[in-house]
Design a protein around this motif. Structure first.
Motif, PDB file in Angstrom:
ATOM      1  N   LYS A  60      10.367   1.122  14.297  1.00  0.00           N
ATOM      2  CA  LYS A  60       9.304   1.845  15.023  1.00  0.00           C
ATOM      3  C   LYS A  60       8.639   0.978  16.091  1.00  0.00           C
ATOM      4  O   LYS A  60       7.775   1.462  16.824  1.00  0.00           O
ATOM      5  N   LYS A  75       7.825   1.177   0.377  1.00  0.00           N
ATOM      6  CA  LYS A  75       8.293   0.409  -0.784  1.00  0.00           C
ATOM      7  C   LYS A  75       9.468   1.089  -1.487  1.00  0.00           C
ATOM      8  O   LYS A  75      10.455   0.431  -1.781  1.00  0.00           O
ATOM      9  N   PHE A  95      12.016  -5.606   8.355  1.00  0.00           N
ATOM     10  CA  PHE A  95      12.926  -4.723   7.625  1.00  0.00           C
ATOM     11  C   PHE A  95      12.835  -3.295   8.148  1.00  0.00           C
ATOM     12  O   PHE A  95      11.781  -2.835   8.572  1.00  0.00           O
ATOM     13  N   SER A  96      13.975  -2.611   8.104  1.00  0.00           N
ATOM     14  CA  SER A  96      13.977  -1.177   8.386  1.00  0.00           C
ATOM     15  C   SER A  96      14.899  -0.463   7.408  1.00  0.00           C
ATOM     16  O   SER A  96      16.074  -0.820   7.304  1.00  0.00           O
ATOM     17  N   SER A  97      14.370   0.522   6.719  1.00  0.00           N
ATOM     18  CA  SER A  97      15.232   1.275   5.807  1.00  0.00           C
ATOM     19  C   SER A  97      16.058   2.288   6.590  1.00  0.00           C
ATOM     20  O   SER A  97      17.037   2.832   6.077  1.00  0.00           O
ATOM     21  N   LYS A 136       9.395  -0.902   8.601  1.00  0.00           N
ATOM     22  CA  LYS A 136       9.421   0.051   9.725  1.00  0.00           C
ATOM     23  C   LYS A 136       9.633  -0.651  11.062  1.00  0.00           C
ATOM     24  O   LYS A 136       9.084  -0.251  12.089  1.00  0.00           O
ATOM     25  N   ARG A 170       0.831  -1.188   0.000  1.00  0.00           N
ATOM     26  CA  ARG A 170       0.000   0.000   0.000  1.00  0.00           C
ATOM     27  C   ARG A 170       0.878   1.255   0.000  1.00  0.00           C
ATOM     28  O   ARG A 170       2.031   1.222   0.421  1.00  0.00           O
TER      29      ARG A 170
HETATM   30  P1  GDP Z   1       6.071   4.139  -0.472  1.00  0.00           P
HETATM   31  O1  GDP Z   1       4.908   5.057  -0.714  1.00  0.00           O
HETATM   32  O2  GDP Z   1       5.597   2.771  -0.103  1.00  0.00           O
HETATM   33  O3  GDP Z   1       7.069   4.107  -1.579  1.00  0.00           O
HETATM   34  O4  GDP Z   1       6.791   4.645   0.865  1.00  0.00           O
HETATM   35  P2  GDP Z   1       8.134   5.491   1.098  1.00  0.00           P
HETATM   36  O5  GDP Z   1       9.339   4.608   0.921  1.00  0.00           O
HETATM   37  O6  GDP Z   1       8.074   6.733   0.321  1.00  0.00           O
HETATM   38  O7  GDP Z   1       8.000   5.759   2.658  1.00  0.00           O
HETATM   39  C1  GDP Z   1       6.861   6.402   3.203  1.00  0.00           C
HETATM   40  C2  GDP Z   1       7.262   7.092   4.504  1.00  0.00           C
HETATM   41  O8  GDP Z   1       7.678   6.139   5.478  1.00  0.00           O
HETATM   42  C3  GDP Z   1       8.433   8.042   4.327  1.00  0.00           C
HETATM   43  O9  GDP Z   1       8.211   9.145   5.174  1.00  0.00           O
HETATM   44  C4  GDP Z   1       9.633   7.229   4.787  1.00  0.00           C
HETATM   45  O10 GDP Z   1      10.678   8.021   5.307  1.00  0.00           O
HETATM   46  C5  GDP Z   1       9.008   6.384   5.896  1.00  0.00           C
HETATM   47  N1  GDP Z   1       9.698   5.079   6.033  1.00  0.00           N
HETATM   48  C6  GDP Z   1       9.890   4.171   5.067  1.00  0.00           C
HETATM   49  N2  GDP Z   1      10.540   3.102   5.532  1.00  0.00           N
HETATM   50  C7  GDP Z   1      10.789   3.334   6.848  1.00  0.00           C
HETATM   51  C8  GDP Z   1      11.442   2.596   7.897  1.00  0.00           C
HETATM   52  O11 GDP Z   1      11.935   1.470   7.723  1.00  0.00           O
HETATM   53  N3  GDP Z   1      11.479   3.177   9.133  1.00  0.00           N
HETATM   54  C9  GDP Z   1      10.931   4.396   9.377  1.00  0.00           C
HETATM   55  N4  GDP Z   1      11.009   4.864  10.620  1.00  0.00           N
HETATM   56  N5  GDP Z   1      10.313   5.116   8.414  1.00  0.00           N
HETATM   57  C10 GDP Z   1      10.250   4.604   7.170  1.00  0.00           C
END
Ligand code: GDP
Length: 193
Positions: A146, A36, A174-176, A143, A31
């Protein structure tokens, strides 16, 4: 895999635009906002190659990334945007279904869910769809940073139960932010190449 080269090849909406190669493909679905793009960027060691897709009004395309001349990542536009119209949603569904059910190069789908929450109805539908078509799934719960360590197991159980998770699929946290799960994710993907 330690990635040095990654580039976007094409944004496709219909099969005739899919790249004509035999390279294995790994699709990524989840979603909007699940993390992603961050997942893709982490795996390919880039800050900003994959960008957030799926925002209402943006063209919904399948984005093909060539990785190390070895495989394609196929970024599927994010689902779950409330503001998207019914017509757009139907188009999205048709595009995904066509790709996933006809593309021979597709080896597995990385299905991203948010570790913090129970899977949404759309997450569950996506998983059921993939199981129905016998497409291998790698479930990535994002995430992780978190959620406190002591609660990881509990959250994992909730997600697996809601998905009716099949043990022959992979599941990883996973955590980015911390990059935890990156090696595991590549190992899971490489099994299908
Ligand atoms: P997408 O829409 O699925 O491509 O999501 P994004 O990669 O753009 O991430 C959406 C939001 O979640 C952004 O504000 C990211 O910084 C945050 N985010 C993504 N992955 C992580 C994670 O592993 N940890 C944290 N704390 N935030 C994350």
């Amino acid at each position: 895999m330690n990635v040095h080269n990654a580039e976007i090849i094409i944004s496709a909406v219909s099969p005739k635009q899919y790249p004509e190669t035999e390279l294995p493909e790994i699709a990524l679905a989840g979603r909007s906002n699940v993390g992603k793009s961050s997942f893709i960027n982490t795996l390919i060691n880039r800050k900003n190659l994959a960008r957030t897709s799926g925002k209402p009004g943006k063209t919904q395309t399948l984005n093909f990334y060539l990785i190390e001349d070895a495989l394609h990542f196929v970024d599927v536009p994010g689902y779950g945007y409330a503001k998207v119209s019914k017509t757009e949603r139907a188009k999205w569904g048709e595009m995904i279904e066509t790709y996933m059910t006809t593309r021979e190069q597709l080896k597995a789908v990385v299905s991203l869910v948010d570790l913090r929450h129970a899977p949404t109805q759309e997450d569950i539908q996506m998983y059921e769809f993939l199981k129905y078509y016998e497409i291998p799934v790698i479930v990535v719960a994002t995430k992780k940073d978190k959620i406190p360590r002591g609660k990881w197991n509990k959250h994992e159980s909730i997600i697996k139960k809601a998905l009716n998770f099949d043990k022959s699929d992979d599941f990883l946290l996973f955590s980015s932010q911390t990059k935890e799960g990156k090696e595991e994710a590549w190992q899971a993907i490489e099994k299908y190449l």
